[in-house]
Design a protein around this motif. Structure first.
Motif, mmCIF file in Angstrom:
data_model
loop_
_atom_site.group_PDB
_atom_site.id
_atom_site.type_symbol
_atom_site.label_atom_id
_atom_site.label_comp_id
_atom_site.label_asym_id
_atom_site.label_seq_id
_atom_site.Cartn_x
_atom_site.Cartn_y
_atom_site.Cartn_z
ATOM 1 N N ARG A 6 0.851 -1.186 0.000
ATOM 2 C CA ARG A 6 0.000 0.000 0.000
ATOM 3 C C ARG A 6 0.886 1.235 0.000
ATOM 4 N NH1 ARG A 6 -3.690 2.281 4.614
ATOM 5 N NH2 ARG A 6 -2.184 1.272 5.968
ATOM 6 N N ARG A 29 -6.414 -0.655 2.209
ATOM 7 C CA ARG A 29 -6.143 -2.044 1.835
ATOM 8 C C ARG A 29 -7.159 -2.580 0.830
ATOM 9 N NH1 ARG A 29 -4.853 -0.956 6.658
ATOM 10 N NH2 ARG A 29 -2.979 -1.710 7.672
ATOM 11 N N ASN A 40 -0.832 -7.612 2.442
ATOM 12 C CA ASN A 40 -2.182 -7.037 2.624
ATOM 13 C C ASN A 40 -3.053 -7.111 1.384
ATOM 14 O OD1 ASN A 40 -2.287 -6.176 5.310
ATOM 15 N ND2 ASN A 40 -0.781 -4.587 4.826
ATOM 16 N N LEU A 50 1.674 -8.067 14.477
ATOM 17 C CA LEU A 50 2.223 -6.709 14.414
ATOM 18 C C LEU A 50 1.321 -5.742 15.193
ATOM 19 C CD1 LEU A 50 4.226 -4.625 13.325
ATOM 20 C CD2 LEU A 50 2.996 -4.670 11.148
ATOM 21 N N GLY A 54 -0.107 1.538 10.949
ATOM 22 C CA GLY A 54 0.480 1.257 9.633
ATOM 23 C C GLY A 54 0.520 2.525 8.791
ATOM 24 N N ILE A 96 3.657 4.760 7.278
ATOM 25 C CA ILE A 96 3.752 5.104 5.849
ATOM 26 C C ILE A 96 3.916 6.610 5.687
ATOM 27 C CG2 ILE A 96 2.457 5.185 3.678
ATOM 28 C CD1 ILE A 96 1.285 2.407 4.495
ATOM 29 N N SER A 118 5.866 1.407 3.643
ATOM 30 C CA SER A 118 5.191 0.576 4.632
ATOM 31 C C SER A 118 6.183 0.095 5.700
ATOM 32 C CB SER A 118 4.625 -0.615 3.864
ATOM 33 O OG SER A 118 3.586 -1.181 4.553
ATOM 34 N N SER A 119 5.645 -0.315 6.849
ATOM 35 C CA SER A 119 6.500 -0.860 7.910
ATOM 36 C C SER A 119 7.313 -2.029 7.353
ATOM 37 C CB SER A 119 5.646 -1.343 9.074
ATOM 38 O OG SER A 119 4.740 -2.330 8.619
HETATM 39 C C1 LMR Z 1 1.199 -2.124 8.577
HETATM 40 O O1 LMR Z 1 0.290 -2.383 9.379
HETATM 41 O O2 LMR Z 1 2.234 -1.545 8.883
HETATM 42 C C2 LMR Z 1 1.004 -2.470 7.151
HETATM 43 O O3 LMR Z 1 0.061 -3.489 7.044
HETATM 44 C C3 LMR Z 1 0.597 -1.254 6.419
HETATM 45 C C4 LMR Z 1 0.356 -1.517 4.976
HETATM 46 O O4 LMR Z 1 -0.789 -1.407 4.551
HETATM 47 O O5 LMR Z 1 1.301 -1.837 4.260
#
Ligand code: LMR
Length: 282
Positions: free
Chosen positions: A47, A53, A86, A113, A181, A185, A191-192
């Motif tokens: 993402r 998502r 995701n 997570l 998340g 971002i 992303s993480s």
């Molecule tokens: C997250 O929770 O860090 C990831 O799922 C965020 C994402 O949508 O990539």
């Protein structure tokens, strides 16, 4: 992707994991999934800023059909599969559906997570060591509808809610964990990565080696008999794990407010399932 994969292989080697013997880099599913006992499906379109998502549902679904089939055809019959990419819960449903001969319980969507994020928020707020925070729960979807729940959480055995206060819990803690998340971002432009990798390893470690000293959140198969969650979803529950089998923590008393949040996130999963219904035909 082969070029990037060679870099991943270097990093994997450089971790010097004690069980690492050999690295096979391939884009051939029959080679990649052969006799696999622990599968971490991380490959999904990530993402980017401003995207939810749900936007990724259709595109990513196509990745998880062939991977589910490959697990079915080539993996060890006892394989445990964790879906990280995701939208993880619905991708998990797709992969598990297409791995038609493997038990649905042996697939999971990663909500570890979110669980670890919740633990850290409480540890930081109370100035307590991370291991002193226990019985945190994350219900539902790995998305902003998830319900991070501190009802039973303790810090050094004391009720966490007494220490953090209801106001911080509802106004800061819940939305922060739900949207962590997106917050990452926003800050990184990506992303993480490290925390997600760590959570994936922690999830697998708990699954394979057991997790009985505390509850852990686990996006597991819902059989329709637990906490009013509809059947046939991958939904995050509090679990303990023994002998590679996870069990939902039973007998928790759910208030109407909790129920409302739990239903909200279940409804989102039902909607996601409806959006990819045609992809669930085996
Ligand atoms: C997250 O929770 O860090 C990831 O799922 C965020 C994402 O949508 O990539």
């Amino acid at each position: 992707a082969q070029q990037a994969l060679s870099g991943v292989a270097m990093e994997l080697g450089d971790c010097a994991f004690p069980l690492l013997r050999e690295i096979v880099c391939t884009d051939n599913l029959s080679v990649g999934f052969k006799d696999v006992q622990a599968a971490l499906l991380v490959g999904a379109k990530p993402r980017s800023k401003g995207m939810e998502r749900g936007d990724l549902l259709q595109e990513n679904a196509k990745i998880f059909i062939p991977q589910g089939r490959a697990l079915n055809d080539y993996a060890h019959r006892d394989v445990r599969t964790l879906i990280v990419g995701n939208p993880a819960n619905t991708n998990c449903l797709i992969a598990a559906t297409h791995a038609k001969d493997l038990p649905k319980e042996n697939f999971a969507a990663m909500t570890r997570l979110d669980h670890d994020r919740a633990v850290w928020q409480v540890a930081e707020k109370t100035g307590s060591p991370v291991p002193s925070v226990q019985k945190v729960v994350v219900w539902g979807n790995h998305s902003p509808t998830m319900f991070p729940d501190l009802t039973w959480a303790t810090v050094n055995g004391r009720p966490a809610l007494d220490l953090v206060g209801q106001d911080w819990y509802t106004k800061t803690f819940i939305p922060r964990v739900q949207k962590r998340g997106a917050e990452i971002i926003e800050a990184r432009g990506l992303s993480s990565a490290a925390s997600a990798g760590n959570a994936a390893l922690a999830h697998m470690r708990s699954w394979l080696l057991g997790h009985t000293h505390d509850w852990v959140s686990f996006g597991g198969w819902s059989n329709g008999n637990q906490y009013g969650v509809p059947e046939g979803l991958y939904y995050s529950f509090p679990v303990t794990i023994q002998n590679k089998q996870w069990s939902i923590v039973n007998g928790l008393n759910i208030t109407p407010e909790q129920r409302q949040r739990m239903t909200h996130t279940a409804n989102e999963l039902l909607e996601e399932r409806k959006a990819i219904e045609s992809l669930l035909k085996v």
